[in-house]
Design a protein around this motif. Structure first.
Motif, short mmCIF file in Angstrom:
data_model
loop_
_atom_site.label_atom_id
_atom_site.label_comp_id
_atom_site.label_asym_id
_atom_site.label_seq_id
_atom_site.Cartn_x
_atom_site.Cartn_y
_atom_site.Cartn_z
N LEU A 1 62.87 -57.34 95.68
CA LEU A 1 61.60 -56.89 94.99
C LEU A 1 61.16 -55.74 95.68
O LEU A 1 60.27 -54.99 95.08
N LEU A 2 61.06 -55.93 97.07
CA LEU A 2 60.37 -54.74 98.02
C LEU A 2 61.30 -53.44 98.09
O LEU A 2 60.85 -52.44 97.70
N THR A 3 62.66 -53.81 98.16
CA THR A 3 63.45 -52.69 98.32
C THR A 3 63.55 -51.62 97.23
O THR A 3 63.43 -50.61 97.04
N ARG A 4 63.40 -52.40 95.84
CA ARG A 4 63.70 -51.82 94.65
C ARG A 4 62.32 -51.01 94.35
O ARG A 4 62.51 -50.01 93.58
N ASN A 5 61.15 -51.32 94.98
CA ASN A 5 60.18 -50.70 94.49
C ASN A 5 59.48 -50.18 95.87
O ASN A 5 58.35 -49.42 95.79
N THR A 6 60.55 -49.61 96.74
CA THR A 6 60.05 -48.45 97.92
C THR A 6 60.97 -47.37 97.76
O THR A 6 62.05 -47.73 97.89
N LYS A 7 60.17 -46.37 97.79
CA LYS A 7 61.11 -45.07 97.91
C LYS A 7 61.88 -44.85 99.28
O LYS A 7 61.19 -45.03 100.33
N ASN A 8 63.04 -44.39 99.11
CA ASN A 8 63.64 -43.82 100.52
C ASN A 8 63.97 -44.91 101.54
O ASN A 8 64.15 -44.73 102.70
N LEU A 9 64.14 -46.18 101.07
CA LEU A 9 64.39 -47.32 102.03
C LEU A 9 65.94 -47.65 101.52
O LEU A 9 66.28 -47.98 100.60
N LYS A 10 66.69 -47.21 102.60
CA LYS A 10 68.19 -47.42 102.53
C LYS A 10 68.59 -48.91 102.42
O LYS A 10 67.95 -49.75 103.41
N THR A 11 69.36 -49.37 101.67
CA THR A 11 69.98 -50.71 101.73
C THR A 11 71.46 -50.78 101.60
O THR A 11 72.08 -49.78 101.33
N GLU A 12 71.79 -51.83 102.16
CA GLU A 12 73.41 -51.89 102.12
C GLU A 12 74.08 -52.61 100.67
O GLU A 12 72.97 -52.73 99.94
N PHE A 13 75.23 -52.29 100.50
CA PHE A 13 75.75 -52.42 99.21
C PHE A 13 75.38 -54.11 98.85
O PHE A 13 75.10 -54.38 97.55
N TRP A 14 75.26 -54.96 99.77
CA TRP A 14 74.87 -56.46 99.44
C TRP A 14 73.56 -56.92 99.45
O TRP A 14 72.83 -57.99 99.13
N GLY A 15 72.57 -55.55 99.55
CA GLY A 15 71.24 -55.71 99.18
C GLY A 15 70.34 -55.82 100.54
O GLY A 15 69.10 -55.66 100.51
N GLY A 16 70.92 -55.94 101.76
CA GLY A 16 70.09 -55.93 102.82
C GLY A 16 69.60 -54.68 103.50
O GLY A 16 70.21 -53.47 102.93
N ILE A 17 68.54 -54.59 104.00
CA ILE A 17 67.98 -53.27 104.58
C ILE A 17 68.70 -52.84 105.34
O ILE A 17 68.89 -53.48 106.68
N THR A 18 68.90 -51.26 105.57
CA THR A 18 69.77 -50.77 106.64
C THR A 18 68.76 -50.39 107.86
O THR A 18 67.76 -49.87 107.75
N VAL A 19 69.05 -50.67 108.87
CA VAL A 19 68.27 -50.42 110.04
C VAL A 19 69.32 -49.86 111.25
O VAL A 19 70.51 -50.04 111.21
N ASP A 20 68.62 -49.22 112.14
CA ASP A 20 69.30 -48.44 113.38
C ASP A 20 69.21 -49.39 114.59
O ASP A 20 68.82 -50.71 114.36
N ASP A 21 69.60 -49.04 115.70
CA ASP A 21 69.77 -49.81 116.97
C ASP A 21 68.39 -50.43 117.18
O ASP A 21 68.16 -51.36 117.96
#
Lengths: 472, 272
Positions: free
Chosen positions: A404-424
């Protein structure tokens, strides 16, 4: 003095009684039992247990305070690192964390760190001790004053991040989609494993740190990430968890009587369907129930079904006993309560009558060659399909992050399985937006999510104070 | 807590409640819904937003008293409070790019239809609205719909007002004589299915809005799953509007009956 080689046992509510109520199963240590157990700690200098804890609770120090009879001090020591000790003392898998590396555990049973943590937390919650902050243990930053940080989701990750950010001195608001706090602690884990008044008390202690919690607010729908930044929030932590239920994708899964574990547990825990009709949300359980899956959620669902009056409750799992992901303690409790384990059995179809579940068709399996994960893969045994007659099926094979959040937020990268991508540093693809917990890792444990919340809070503090982005 | 600012009875058992909810009013677009909980022991029930005003921050819901929770909601008065209200949820409807749209509302479904009629009225499309009810005194929103529609047809099952018969009879006439590029139907499942069956051979794009059972309304529980074109979808996050020709109406109807006995039992208990 020779130390007892075994853990001081925890007294439990008897299985034949507890299957008729939702009261907590383990009673918790008495003062006497806690002292006996605290005595077993070797007070190692190198403290492997602390490194084994995702939030680095100073374990030997708090146990020492228990032994000295100063339980309030023990509480302050724990709370310097862990904002939800009464929760963690109950639901953490200590056997894979602090207790796994306990030196006492090399030759004997490890110290019962989890049970002692629960004892300390409960002692102080019961006496409603003021949350006195030990000045040496918490650093407040004057530069944080009046600066707004948003936290999305009031589950373990969000609550932890919010509490730490508030301790640093920030002005913290949590936005929660549901009408109650706690996330999975509220909707997922049943009352008999984690009483909700414990969650209330620990959440209230976090509110007392100055954290504002806005319920019924779906970030991405009610208000967007961009609007929050426009509204003066300078950074954000996303801890929206893994709330999207997975299904088996087999025929008959949409028949009446098939629940996702999430729906079943949400009805019973969050909506209190076990008190229906006093509470108005119903749940329908037949005499025979199958729970598909063998993780902690599956055990929770099976034990809940039993308490709601089901006569026969099955755990149906396609792999073998040693591959069950649930904690040993949960499996043991389930067995004591008469849950029937049908392992190496794979559901292939659900059959109905008049639109309701009537039976589940199951394929017997055996263990074959090892797969990529190093586990022996279950393979079907030819000609060994059978039918389990039942009226309720609960699917507990895991959850994915809610989009719900990732779908409605611009420029927020996600993994193929839906998880949010983060750095270290747990920062997402958007500056100032951090994420942690199940929404990053996929469904894991309460304490891992709390560890992520804690790390993210420290990184947000560094981002807003130590590095570049000084208050203009 | 959300204070009820106004309450109106549109027809026997159909009520309209207006509350102040500025964040929801700001974000709602036609087709969105909200979830509310009347009190702290209540169910979470989904209701379509019938009207909203960004300026005043007010949101209106129209509902038919069909079960325990909607009766309890209907028993509240101006000045009372609704415990929880969350939204807007679900996808809104895309309204651009149509020339002639027919919108059908059956029973209290007409209330859910109204924001869509308003939305299409602001687009370039010609708007034809058909509203149906069992009998004359159950016809709702007639004036509002007339204002926003290029043409309004009314039908009653008993012939006490407007066309004697069903909304689908009126639709059939229109489709025989006019070129329509979108049909939107909201109402009881049999009515939506009848519309879908009528438009499918003609290849006319048809949208229905489904009233599945929900708990959280945010994709968490899957209670609202429906089969669309052979695939399982969640009404709350993938809908509530779907291509009518792809919906498994039979399954939807079956799933809507699951808690019938509990619903009857709850209704027998007094609303306090």
């Amino acid at each position: 003095m020779a130390k007892n080689p075994n853990k001081t046992p925890m007294r439990n509510q008897k299985p034949e009684e507890r299957i008729h109520n939702f009261n907590e199963v383990p009673y918790g240590y008495s003062e006497e039992e806690a002292l006996v157990e605290a005595e077993r700690c070797l007070q190692c200098k190198h403290q492997p247990c602390v490194k084994g804890c995702p939030v680095e609770v100073p374990i030997p120090e708090f146990i020492d305070a228990v032994l000295a009879g100063d339980v309030e001090k023990a509480d302050r020591i724990i709370k310097s690192k862990n904002n939800l000790p009464a929760v963690c003392g109950r639901v953490c898998p200590q056997e894979e964390q602090c207790e796994e590396v306990c030196v006492m555990g090399i030759k004997n049973e490890p110290v019962a760190i989890g049970r002692l943590e629960r004892y300390v937390a409960d002692y102080n919650l019961e006496r409603e001790c003021e949350p006195v902050e030990d000045k040496d243990m918490v650093t407040t930053y004057p530069e944080a004053k009046g600066r707004k940080v948003a936290v999305v989701g009031a589950g373990p990750a969000g609550l932890t991040a919010a509490a730490d950010l508030a301790k640093y001195g920030f002005d913290v608001t949590i936005f929660e989609a549901l009408h109650e706090t706690g996330g999975v602690l509220r909707y997922g884990i049943p009352e008999f494993r984690l009483p909700k008044n414990i969650v209330d008390k620990e959440v209230n202690a976090i509110r007392e740190l100055g954290v504002d919690i806005k319920l019924n607010t779906v970030v991405g729908k009610t208000i967007t990430v961009d609007e929050l930044f426009a509204d003066g929030f300078e950074a954000m932590f996303i801890g929206t968890g893994a709330g999207l239920p997975r299904f088996l994708n087999i025929p008959g899964e949409n028949l009446n009587g098939v629940y996702s574990a999430n729906e079943f547990l949400t009805r019973v825990n969050l909506m209190k369907a076990y008190k229906y009709p006093e509470y108005k949300t119903p749940v329908i359980i037949s005499d025979k129930v199958a729970v598909v899956g063998a993780g902690n959620v599956a055990m929770d669902a099976a034990r809940t079904a039993k308490r709601l009056g089901a006569e026969e409750v099955y755990i149906v799992y396609r792999r073998a006993e040693e591959q069950m992901p649930a904690r040993d303690e949960e499996i043991e409790h389930a067995k004591e309560e008469g849950i029937i384990f049908k392992l190496l059995n794979n559901p292939i179809a659900i059959h109905g009558k008049d639109g309701r579940v009537a039976s589940m068709e199951v394929q017997e399996m055996e263990l074959g060659e090892k797969d990529d994960s190093g586990r022996r893969r279950p393979v079907p045994i030819e000609g060994s399909k059978w039918e389990l007659e039942l009226g309720t099926v609960i699917i507990a094979i895991g959850q994915s992050p809610n989009p719900l959040l990732t779908r409605n937020t611009k420029n927020l990268k996600t993994e193929f399985w839906g998880g949010i991508t983060v750095d270290d540093n747990l920062q997402t693809s958007r500056e100032g937006v951090y994420a942690g917990g199940d929404v990053v890792t996929g469904a894991a444990t309460v304490i891992k999510a709390m560890g992520a919340g804690k790390d993210a809070a420290a990184n947000i503090k560094d981002y807003l104070i130590s590095e570049g982005k000084k208050n203009e | 807590m959300y204070e009820i600012l106004a309450k109106e009875e549109l027809a026997p058992t159909i009520k309209k409640i207006t509350v102040k909810a500025p964040l929801i009013a700001e974000k709602t677009r036609p087709g969105n819904f909200i979830i509310l909980r009347v009190n702290e022991k209540g169910e979470r029930i989904p209701l379509t937003v019938a009207d909203y005003d960004k300026e005043t921050g007010q949101v209106a819901i129209i509902f038919q008293e069909v079960g325990y929770s909607t009766k309890l909601l209907g028993s509240l008065d101006k000045g009372d409070h609704i415990h929880d209200l969350v939204g807007p949820l679900g996808h809104h409807l895309e309204m651009e790019g149509y020339k002639k749209v027919v919108l059908l509302g059956g029973g209290s479904g007409t209330a859910l239809l109204y924001p869509k009629v308003k939305g299409f009225a602001e687009s370039d499309a010609e708007v034809i609205t058909i509203t149906g009810a069992r009998t004359k005194n159950l016809v709702i929103l007639e004036e509002e719909l007339r204002k926003k529609s290029d043409r309004l047809y009314i039908s009653t099952d008993d012939g006490s007002y407007g066309h004697h018969g069903f909304v689908t009879d009126v639709l059939k006439d229109i489709l025989e004589n006019e070129e329509v590029d979108l049909v939107v139907a909201i109402g009881p499942v049999p009515m939506m299915r009848a519309v879908a069956n009528m438009t499918e051979p003609e290849g006319i794009e048809t949208i229905v809005s489904l009233n599945s059972i929900m708990v959280d309304g945010t994709g968490m529980c899957g209670a609202c799953r429906v089969t669309i074109g052979g695939e399982t979808k969640f009404t709350c996050v993938d809908g509530p509007a779907f291509d009518a020709h792809q919906v498994d109406f039979e399954e939807l109807m079956n799933r809507l009956t699951f808690y019938q006995n509990e619903e009857n039992m709850a209704e027998e208990m007094e609303v306090d």
